[in-house]
Design a protein around this motif. Sequence first.
Motif: not given
Length: 333
Positions: A108, A135-140, A143, A148, A188, A191-192
């Motif tokens: 993380f 969520p763990s994938d905040c990057g998506s 973008r 988040y 974010a 990575g996760a």
Amino acid sequence: MQNVTIVICNYNYGRFLAKAIDSALEQDYPATQVLVIDDGSTDGSREIIESYGGRVKALYKQNGGQVSAYNDAVNMLETEFVILLDSDDLLYGHAVSNVMRVFESGNFVKVQFRLDVIDPAGKPSGTYVPHSAAPSDCGSPLRQGWLYPSPPASGNAYRTSALKKIFPVPEADINRYGADFYAIYGVALLGAVATIPESLGAYRVHRTENSGIDFANSESNDKAPKALTKRWAILRQMARARLGIELPLSFHDFSLEKAHFCSAVYQAPFTKRWRWVSRQSHSYFRSIVGNPFWSYKKKIGTLALSSLCLLPFSALSDFAVRYIANPLARRRF
């Protein structure tokens, strides 16, 4: 056991500073170091810091604002993990231990946790922030322009190697504050993010005027939208130049939109409330309906509360606005 630094950034918060430092020194994780960045305080903070002797490392700098303090802090870090604690906030004694267990369980870049809200005297309010998990994938979603759910600055622990890809942040007159924005959202993109669903510290709220519609320490409802918009523009430039990531021109954030909502309808005449909803509320309702982090139950509840501002009863409308805008206002009902 990996070393962790708790960085305490301070400016003229001498009345709270000792409690923040004590909370950092009292961590039950043995490999915890404490660094205090004093941003040119004039209230006796330096004497408080010096009273701890070699138990803390300190930097005394000319006043440059929070962004400047974060830049210096990140530059000085020698540990791979860090918590950036505001000097008016607190960490509970097991915070670092819990955070490090999560860091050691996966790759993380950030671990975030809830903060209990306290008043200026340190009295618990009975609520906490944030109310939604990320969520763990905040990057998506980021973008795509969605900010988040994150706690304020003190509720975040970072992998230093990720922070160093974001900082230093440009220091300009329009960008003295809000350094945690770049840490929270910039990291974010790399990575996760993990969320610990319990309170590991306390967030002190100073501003509770306007019958409880304000819920921020640094900026009022009229200033927050402009400040966030500027920070997003700077983050876009940094993401493009340093990370090769293209962020959208605009962003979506319920906190921003509810500031517009509060300013427009709180204690407003019935006709003005209707006019705002019919002509200017598109972004506000989009931040609810399209919110990728909220449950259907939360969306429906917020929409139902928001609709109360369309009723002719001003007391009911103002209650709904207070309830939506500020968790502190909810404890009275």
